[in-house]
Design a protein around this motif. Sequence first.
Motif, PDB file in Angstrom:
ATOM      1  N   ILE A  44       0.791  -1.133   0.076  1.00 10.82           N
ATOM      2  CA  ILE A  44       0.038   0.182  -0.079  1.00 10.82           C
ATOM      3  C   ILE A  44       0.881   1.262  -0.167  1.00 10.82           C
ATOM      4  O   ILE A  44       2.122   1.066   0.297  1.00 10.82           O
ATOM      5  CB  ILE A  44      -0.929  -0.137   1.232  1.00 10.82           C
ATOM      6  CG1 ILE A  44      -0.184  -0.069   2.719  1.00 10.82           C
ATOM      7  CG2 ILE A  44      -2.012  -1.108   1.255  1.00 10.82           C
ATOM      8  CD1 ILE A  44      -0.979   0.310   3.775  1.00 10.82           C
ATOM      9  N   GLU A  45       0.408   2.364  -0.319  1.00 11.05           N
ATOM     10  CA  GLU A  45       0.999   3.462  -0.262  1.00 11.05           C
ATOM     11  C   GLU A  45       0.082   4.773   0.436  1.00 11.05           C
ATOM     12  O   GLU A  45      -0.875   4.770   0.029  1.00 11.05           O
ATOM     13  CB  GLU A  45       1.173   3.875  -1.698  1.00 11.05           C
ATOM     14  CG  GLU A  45       2.331   5.187  -1.936  1.00 11.05           C
ATOM     15  CD  GLU A  45       2.650   5.155  -3.602  1.00 11.05           C
ATOM     16  OE1 GLU A  45       3.865   5.073  -3.729  1.00 11.05           O
ATOM     17  OE2 GLU A  45       2.053   5.227  -4.292  1.00 11.05           O
ATOM     18  N   PHE A  46       0.526   5.124   1.476  1.00 13.26           N
ATOM     19  CA  PHE A  46       0.026   6.335   2.079  1.00 13.26           C
ATOM     20  C   PHE A  46      -0.038   7.705   1.526  1.00 13.26           C
ATOM     21  O   PHE A  46       1.285   7.976   1.268  1.00 13.26           O
ATOM     22  CB  PHE A  46       0.394   6.510   3.622  1.00 13.26           C
ATOM     23  CG  PHE A  46      -0.327   5.018   4.428  1.00 13.26           C
ATOM     24  CD1 PHE A  46      -1.601   4.987   4.735  1.00 13.26           C
ATOM     25  CD2 PHE A  46       0.843   4.198   4.819  1.00 13.26           C
ATOM     26  CE1 PHE A  46      -1.975   4.129   5.672  1.00 13.26           C
ATOM     27  CE2 PHE A  46       0.119   3.258   5.660  1.00 13.26           C
ATOM     28  CZ  PHE A  46      -1.018   2.962   5.918  1.00 13.26           C
ATOM     29  N   ASN A  47      -1.022   8.440   1.468  1.00 12.18           N
ATOM     30  CA  ASN A  47      -0.677   9.782   0.860  1.00 12.18           C
ATOM     31  C   ASN A  47      -0.571  10.850   1.864  1.00 12.18           C
ATOM     32  O   ASN A  47      -0.700  10.285   3.291  1.00 12.18           O
ATOM     33  CB  ASN A  47      -1.878   9.994  -0.458  1.00 12.18           C
ATOM     34  CG  ASN A  47      -3.084  10.105   0.235  1.00 12.18           C
ATOM     35  OD1 ASN A  47      -3.401  10.193   1.669  1.00 12.18           O
ATOM     36  ND2 ASN A  47      -4.016   9.917  -0.494  1.00 12.18           N
ATOM     37  N   ILE A  56      -5.026   5.264   2.048  1.00  9.97           N
ATOM     38  CA  ILE A  56      -4.209   4.600   1.261  1.00  9.97           C
ATOM     39  C   ILE A  56      -4.518   5.060  -0.153  1.00  9.97           C
ATOM     40  O   ILE A  56      -5.518   5.597  -0.566  1.00  9.97           O
ATOM     41  CB  ILE A  56      -4.687   3.193   1.072  1.00  9.97           C
ATOM     42  CG1 ILE A  56      -4.360   2.627   2.351  1.00  9.97           C
ATOM     43  CG2 ILE A  56      -3.952   2.501   0.061  1.00  9.97           C
ATOM     44  CD1 ILE A  56      -4.634   1.127   2.529  1.00  9.97           C
ATOM     45  N   ALA A  57      -3.396   5.606  -0.955  1.00  6.49           N
ATOM     46  CA  ALA A  57      -3.412   6.454  -2.147  1.00  6.49           C
ATOM     47  C   ALA A  57      -4.399   5.640  -3.326  1.00  6.49           C
ATOM     48  O   ALA A  57      -3.855   4.633  -3.189  1.00  6.49           O
ATOM     49  CB  ALA A  57      -2.113   6.747  -2.662  1.00  6.49           C
ATOM     50  N   GLY A  58      -5.084   6.263  -3.754  1.00 10.38           N
ATOM     51  CA  GLY A  58      -5.790   5.686  -5.024  1.00 10.38           C
ATOM     52  C   GLY A  58      -5.424   6.259  -6.423  1.00 10.38           C
ATOM     53  O   GLY A  58      -4.030   6.640  -6.305  1.00 10.38           O
ATOM     54  N   ASN A  59      -6.178   6.265  -7.271  1.00  9.38           N
ATOM     55  CA  ASN A  59      -5.670   7.007  -8.441  1.00  9.38           C
ATOM     56  C   ASN A  59      -6.508   8.023  -8.978  1.00  9.38           C
ATOM     57  O   ASN A  59      -7.701   7.715  -9.273  1.00  9.38           O
ATOM     58  CB  ASN A  59      -5.597   5.717  -9.385  1.00  9.38           C
ATOM     59  CG  ASN A  59      -4.848   6.192 -10.688  1.00  9.38           C
ATOM     60  OD1 ASN A  59      -4.146   7.123 -10.754  1.00  9.38           O
ATOM     61  ND2 ASN A  59      -4.818   5.249 -11.796  1.00  9.38           N
TER      62      ASN A  59
END
Length: 153
Positions: free
Chosen positions: A110-113, A118-121
């Motif tokens: 996952i990627e936290f923004n 969690i970062a979407g697109n």
Amino acid sequence: MVEQRGFTIVELIMVIVILGIISAVALPRFFDRKTFDERFYFEDVLSSVRYAQKLAVASGCLVNVTVNDGGYALAYGAGACSGVQIKDPSDKSYPIEPPANVAVQGEMDIEFNSLGCIAGNPSANCSSGNNTVTVGNFSFRVHAATGFIEVMQ
């Protein structure tokens, strides 16, 4: 008149029997290293995921978290911070592998923004769904839309 104080032999024997039963049942649980290893590694992974989320919010950069049976790692995602290395607070190098007797089930990438979710697109938005990882008998879930990290028993 002389008063005698003390314990009777029956009381002493009962205490010894009770201590024997407790030691036969409870002591093996205290010396099973696997339980301790699972709990300590679970707490390490959990605190690193929380650290990654806080780092993303504080720095404004994307922070990637990877957890699988090979270990866990944190790294900056694409953007202004992409070339900077994240250091583990205990000064270990990533990835940090699980102990030999600890099983990790489920994978998390996952990627936290900067919002802590969690970062979407595109990466400025929050995605949906949940991401669950189990370490031994302990599990946690990251809710994508809010970034809430839930420990499950």
